[in-house]
Design a protein around this motif. Structure first.
Motif, short mmCIF file in Angstrom:
data_model
loop_
_atom_site.label_atom_id
_atom_site.label_comp_id
_atom_site.label_asym_id
_atom_site.label_seq_id
_atom_site.Cartn_x
_atom_site.Cartn_y
_atom_site.Cartn_z
N ALA A 106 18.62 14.89 -13.88
CA ALA A 106 17.56 14.16 -14.59
C ALA A 106 18.17 13.04 -15.43
N HIS A 107 19.32 13.30 -16.02
CA HIS A 107 19.99 12.30 -16.86
C HIS A 107 20.39 11.08 -16.04
N ILE A 108 20.90 11.30 -14.84
CA ILE A 108 21.30 10.20 -13.96
C ILE A 108 20.08 9.37 -13.58
N ASP A 109 19.00 10.05 -13.18
CA ASP A 109 17.77 9.37 -12.80
C ASP A 109 17.18 8.61 -13.98
N MET A 110 17.16 9.27 -15.15
CA MET A 110 16.58 8.67 -16.34
C MET A 110 17.37 7.43 -16.75
N ARG A 111 18.69 7.52 -16.72
CA ARG A 111 19.53 6.40 -17.14
C ARG A 111 19.26 5.18 -16.25
#
Length: 103
Positions: free
Chosen positions: A78-83
């Motif tokens: 989720a962090h990769i997608d969000m960033r």
């Protein structure tokens, strides 16, 4: 690293991202209609992520599970997608509203 240190670190990072997303939403709200329409799908996606962040932050504040493998992968993905969505959206906002945009 102890588990509680890990949980506190993740909670801190998620709280930082929550702040960035709130700031981005404020900047989005100041754009004109045409600009808002262009990035609305990203904003909607990021609002979903923001809701999930709120849930995770609440979990981390009240409990620190001993088995984090599945949740850690979910958080990392989720962090990769969000960033990516955040950076793309902030780049557009910066072009649409040439004001100092921290990020």
């Amino acid at each position: 690293m102890e588990l509680t240190d890990y949980c506190k670190g993740v909670e801190s990072e998620l709280t930082t991202w929550r702040g960035k997303l709130h700031d981005m939403t404020t900047k989005f709200d100041s754009l004109g209609t045409a600009e808002r329409v262009k990035i609305l799908p990203n904003i909607e996606d990021l609002n979903i992520v923001l809701s999930e962040l709120e849930d995770r932050i609440g979990e981390l504040k009240h409990e620190c599970p001993t088995e984090w493998s599945p949740a850690k992968k979910e958080i990392d993905d989720a962090h990769i997608d969000m960033r990516g969505k955040f950076e793309e959206t902030m780049a557009f906002i910066g072009r649409a509203a040439p004001v100092s945009v921290p990020g």
